[in-house]
Design a protein around this motif. Structure first.
Motif, short mmCIF file in Angstrom:
data_model
loop_
_atom_site.label_atom_id
_atom_site.label_comp_id
_atom_site.label_asym_id
_atom_site.label_seq_id
_atom_site.Cartn_x
_atom_site.Cartn_y
_atom_site.Cartn_z
N MET A 197 0.84 -1.21 0.00
CA MET A 197 0.00 0.00 0.00
C MET A 197 0.88 1.26 0.00
SD MET A 197 -3.21 0.41 -0.17
CE MET A 197 -4.05 1.94 -0.42
N GLU A 198 1.86 1.22 0.95
CA GLU A 198 2.81 2.34 1.06
C GLU A 198 3.45 2.65 -0.29
OE1 GLU A 198 4.93 5.03 2.69
OE2 GLU A 198 2.85 4.75 3.25
N SER A 199 3.94 1.54 -0.95
CA SER A 199 4.70 1.73 -2.18
C SER A 199 3.82 2.32 -3.27
CB SER A 199 5.30 0.41 -2.64
OG SER A 199 4.27 -0.42 -3.08
N ALA A 200 2.50 2.07 -3.21
CA ALA A 200 1.61 2.61 -4.24
C ALA A 200 1.54 4.13 -4.18
CB ALA A 200 0.21 2.03 -4.06
N ARG A 201 1.81 4.72 -3.00
CA ARG A 201 1.76 6.17 -2.86
C ARG A 201 3.09 6.82 -3.20
NH1 ARG A 201 -2.92 7.11 -3.62
NH2 ARG A 201 -2.44 9.28 -3.13
N ARG A 202 4.17 5.98 -3.26
CA ARG A 202 5.50 6.55 -3.52
C ARG A 202 5.66 6.86 -5.02
NH1 ARG A 202 9.19 2.47 -1.61
NH2 ARG A 202 8.02 1.98 0.25
N PRO A 203 6.36 7.95 -5.35
CA PRO A 203 6.54 8.26 -6.78
C PRO A 203 7.37 7.19 -7.48
CG PRO A 203 7.27 10.08 -5.37
CD PRO A 203 6.99 8.94 -4.48
N LEU A 204 7.02 6.95 -8.73
CA LEU A 204 7.82 6.06 -9.56
C LEU A 204 8.77 6.97 -10.34
CD1 LEU A 204 8.26 3.26 -10.89
CD2 LEU A 204 6.33 3.78 -12.40
N VAL A 205 10.09 6.77 -10.16
CA VAL A 205 11.07 7.64 -10.82
C VAL A 205 11.98 6.77 -11.67
CG1 VAL A 205 12.86 9.41 -10.47
CG2 VAL A 205 11.03 9.13 -8.78
N SER A 206 12.10 7.06 -12.95
CA SER A 206 12.97 6.25 -13.83
C SER A 206 13.62 7.13 -14.88
CB SER A 206 12.15 5.18 -14.57
OG SER A 206 11.33 4.47 -13.70
N GLN A 207 14.70 6.59 -15.40
CA GLN A 207 15.29 7.24 -16.58
C GLN A 207 14.66 6.61 -17.81
OE1 GLN A 207 19.49 7.59 -16.94
NE2 GLN A 207 19.70 8.52 -14.92
N LEU A 208 13.95 7.43 -18.58
CA LEU A 208 13.30 6.95 -19.80
C LEU A 208 13.75 7.87 -20.93
CD1 LEU A 208 9.68 6.50 -18.38
CD2 LEU A 208 11.44 4.75 -18.56
N TRP A 209 13.63 7.39 -22.15
CA TRP A 209 14.08 8.20 -23.28
C TRP A 209 12.87 8.77 -24.02
CZ3 TRP A 209 17.40 5.22 -20.90
CH2 TRP A 209 18.77 5.52 -20.94
N VAL A 210 12.95 10.06 -24.31
CA VAL A 210 11.91 10.71 -25.11
C VAL A 210 12.61 11.29 -26.33
CG1 VAL A 210 10.16 12.54 -25.19
CG2 VAL A 210 10.58 11.31 -23.05
N LYS A 211 12.19 10.88 -27.53
CA LYS A 211 12.83 11.33 -28.78
C LYS A 211 14.35 11.21 -28.70
CE LYS A 211 9.35 14.66 -30.11
NZ LYS A 211 8.96 16.03 -29.88
N ASN A 212 14.85 10.05 -28.31
CA ASN A 212 16.29 9.80 -28.26
C ASN A 212 17.03 10.61 -27.21
OD1 ASN A 212 17.28 7.72 -29.71
ND2 ASN A 212 17.17 8.84 -31.68
N ARG A 213 16.31 11.23 -26.28
CA ARG A 213 16.98 12.01 -25.23
C ARG A 213 16.64 11.42 -23.88
NH1 ARG A 213 19.27 16.51 -26.78
NH2 ARG A 213 19.03 16.91 -28.99
N ARG A 214 17.67 11.43 -23.03
CA ARG A 214 17.50 10.83 -21.70
C ARG A 214 16.68 11.78 -20.83
NH1 ARG A 214 21.34 9.85 -17.53
NH2 ARG A 214 22.54 11.50 -18.50
N ASN A 215 15.61 11.27 -20.26
CA ASN A 215 14.75 12.08 -19.40
C ASN A 215 14.59 11.42 -18.05
OD1 ASN A 215 12.61 14.35 -20.75
ND2 ASN A 215 13.93 13.20 -22.16
N GLU A 216 14.33 12.24 -17.05
CA GLU A 216 13.91 11.66 -15.78
C GLU A 216 12.39 11.79 -15.74
OE1 GLU A 216 15.65 12.02 -11.52
OE2 GLU A 216 14.15 13.61 -11.79
N ALA A 217 11.74 10.62 -15.65
CA ALA A 217 10.27 10.63 -15.62
C ALA A 217 9.81 10.31 -14.20
CB ALA A 217 9.72 9.62 -16.60
N VAL A 218 8.81 11.05 -13.76
CA VAL A 218 8.29 10.84 -12.39
C VAL A 218 6.78 10.69 -12.46
CG1 VAL A 218 8.10 11.85 -10.08
CG2 VAL A 218 10.13 12.33 -11.47
#
Ligand SMILES: CCCCCCCCCCCCC/C=C/[C@@H](O)[C@H](COP(=O)(O)O)NC(C)=O
Ligand SMILES: Nc1ncnc2c1ncn2[C@@H]1O[C@H](COP(=O)(O)OP(=O)(O)O)[C@@H](O)[C@H]1O
Ligand SMILES: [Ca+2]
Length: 548
Positions: A1-22
């Motif tokens: 339950m706790e983990s469901a409220r925590r932000p998911l943070v990952s490095q993902l690529w958008v148009k060949n550029r490295r982004n931090e997605a939250v």
């Protein structure tokens, strides 16, 4: 339950550029921000290029160095990416990508469906993101899942069916909304149908057409609700049962003022996006009676005199499409008729504002919110058969000769008049703005009309009065129920009027007709009463901070 409220943070690529997605369930929003390329020899050129683009971008404001953020409530859908990218990117990320479709504000009040594709290094991460977004979307409980759609193929430029199929249906299907679609075959088809269908399986009803089509859907829903609750619509003072099903409007008519005044623009895609994300806007409805007989409901304009005559003439020229109103408007202006009668009304409490207010009704309007509480308490009292404590104000009676009597239940903003007939009118405060334009010269009437288009105040003229009311009566000087003998007297009488006032007409203009949301009423003598927040729309009112 706790983990469901925590932000998911990952490095993902958008148009060949490295982004931090939250993905933050607390806000709740999805955001992504481009990360600076890592230092290192191999990336040196990339870094120089990146900085140069950033600098040029800042100068030209084309390269966003900002963090993108989309509220979950404005995400339309998330999908596993199908192979539509060039094979390099596809190969590089080993096919792991997902696309988020979301509502984006374009120009003023206009929304568009945008998409962003996130590339992931592995399948598990991709899956985790899709599931997390889907989970948050499931929490958006106000979104419709199944809709009943009525299309008027006859209104406006007769494009209703094409507009729905090309611009709206693909968005509904992207958002996994299922629909039952009915293309109407005659006037009143939608209204009659709504008395029969099983409404329980729907989360809303969509009207594709103009104000007349909306009016049909609204009459069907309100009428059905009263029938199911055994409420007699012919009783003008009966408290009506509110409609819980929301109505959505896809504009495909001639004026589409109900759409324009509740969304801020007549645009099918914008309206479809408001429907998908499950917006809610309460709206007042006026009931119109004649001699204790129900005639019609109205939500936009109830207009006698000028707008009644424009309607009567324009219906003969439907083949012109929306231009018929300009043509008939010009003709009616030239004919310059006035009508005699008595208007009686009860003014609304001052806490509900004034039609001369400089501020307008916007999303989250506090005057409308205040009325929401009052109407809820009133409905509760009625439910428990408790006594009403309404402090009805005094009646004011005005007898006179009028160019126009307009009752605006909303601003009536539309492309012809972006501020509307009554710019400060509220959508859901339980009031109508009653505008009386007394007999005046052509030039003065033109001054009044022109002010609907510019910044000047159309009420700031000696022959114009405006009142915020809850109910009003109109009685024409010349009774409608006269027998034939009296008609001769009437003819004589009004020939006198014509000879004295509009020499060019041959004329049968003793009485005008009421224009009720673009539909003609059969009687001139009417009793009008506003029913606070009787219906709900898939809209949110006019947003203040929309993109310029
Ligand atoms: C010299 C220029 C003068 C221009 C004056 C412009 C004033 C325009 C104010 C228009 C207010 C319209 C209120 C809207 C009512 C609609 O419900 C109704 C029906 O809309 P529909 O055609 O079914 O979409 N349209 C009309 C024109 O009666
Ligand atoms: N299939 C149909 N054929 C003819 N009239 C229809 C049909 N469906 C609806 N109507 C009627 O068409 C009229 C005009 O529709 P509306 O949506 O207001 O278009 P407009 O904005 O062009 O006036 C309304 O009175 C409505 O009841
Ligand atoms: Ca119409």
């Amino acid at each position: 339950m706790e983990s469901a409220r925590r932000p998911l943070v990952s490095q993902l690529w958008v148009k060949n550029r490295r982004n931090e997605a939250v993905l933050d369930p607390e806000r709740p929003a999805l955001s992504w921000k481009e990360l600076q390329p890592k230092s290192g020899r191999g990336l040196c050129l990339a870094r120089v290029l990146h900085r140069a683009r950033g600098l040029i971008g800042r100068l030209t404001e084309q390269y966003p160095s900002v963090c993108h953020s989309v509220p979950i409530s404005e995400i339309i859908a998330v999908e596993t990416e199908q192979k539509r990218y060039n094979s390099d990117t596809w190969q590089k990320f080993n096919h792991h990508a997902f696309t988020v479709h979301y509502a984006q504000r374009a120009q003023k009040h206009c929304w568009r469906c945008s998409a962003v594709t996130f590339w992931c290094k592995d399948e598990e991460l991709c899956h985790q993101w899709i599931q997390a977004i889907k989970k948050l979307l499931e929490l958006q409980t106000s979104r419709p899942k199944h809709l009943l759609v009525y299309i008027n193929p006859y209104g406006g430029k007769q494009q209703g069916k094409q507009i729905y199929e090309q611009k709206v249906a693909p968005l509904f299907s992207l958002a996994s909304i299922t629909t039952d679609v009915i293309v109407t075959e005659r006037a009143n088809h939608a209204k009659d149908d709504l008395f029969e269908v099983n409404l329980e399986k729907y989360d809303g009803v969509i009207s594709v057409g103009g104000d007349g089509m909306f009016s049909e859907v609204m009459h069907g829903l309100i009428g059905r609700m009263q029938k199911d609750s055994s409420i007699d619509q012919n009783n003008p003072s009966a408290p009506l049962a509110p409609c819980n099903l929301r109505i959505g409007i896809i504009p495909a008519g001639s004026t589409d003022c109900i759409c324009y005044a509740t969304v801020g623009i007549n645009d099918p895609v914008t309206s479809a996006l408001h429907i998908i994300i499950g917006d809610l806007q309460h709206m007042d409805v006026c009931s119109v009676h004649h001699n204790n007989t129900f005639l019609k409901y109205s939500v936009s304009l109830l207009g006698y005199g000028f707008y009644g005559d424009v309607l009567k003439d324009s219906e003969k020229n439907r083949w012109m499409g929306p231009t018929r109103y300009d043509f008939s408007g010009f003709k009616t202006f030239l004919s310059h008729h006035y009508y005699e009668g008595t208007v009686s009304f009860q003014q609304a409490n001052q806490t509900l504002g004034s039609p001369r207010d400089k501020s307008t009704c916007q999303s989250g309007c506090y005057i409308c919110k205040q009325s929401t509480q009052e109407v809820e308490e009133k409905r509760k009292r009625h439910h428990y058969n408790l006594e009403e404590t309404e402090d009805d104000g005094d009646w004011k009676v005005i007898r006179g000769k009028f160019m126009a009597i307009n009752a605006a239940n909303m601003s009536c903003a539309c492309p012809r008049s972006p501020k509307g007939l009554s710019p400060a009118a509220h959508l859901a405060a339980g009031t109508i703005d009653l505008i009386l334009v007394r007999r005046c010269s052509r030039l003065n009437f033109l001054r009044h009309l022109v002010r609907h288009k510019n910044q000047d105040d159309q009420f700031d003229l000696a022959f114009v009065e405006v009142y915020r009311v809850k109910t009003f009566l109109f009685t024409p000087k010349h009774s409608e129920n006269e027998d034939t003998d009296n008609k001769d007297v009437r003819k004589k009488h009004f020939n006198q009027i014509c000879n004295g006032n509009h020499s060019s007409c041959g004329c049968n203009h003793v009485n005008s007709i009421w224009n009720c949301d673009g539909e003609a009423l059969d009687h001139a003598a009417v009793e009008v009463r506003v029913h606070c927040q009787l219906i709900k729309l898939f809209a949110r009112g006019i947003e203040e901070d929309s993109k310029p």
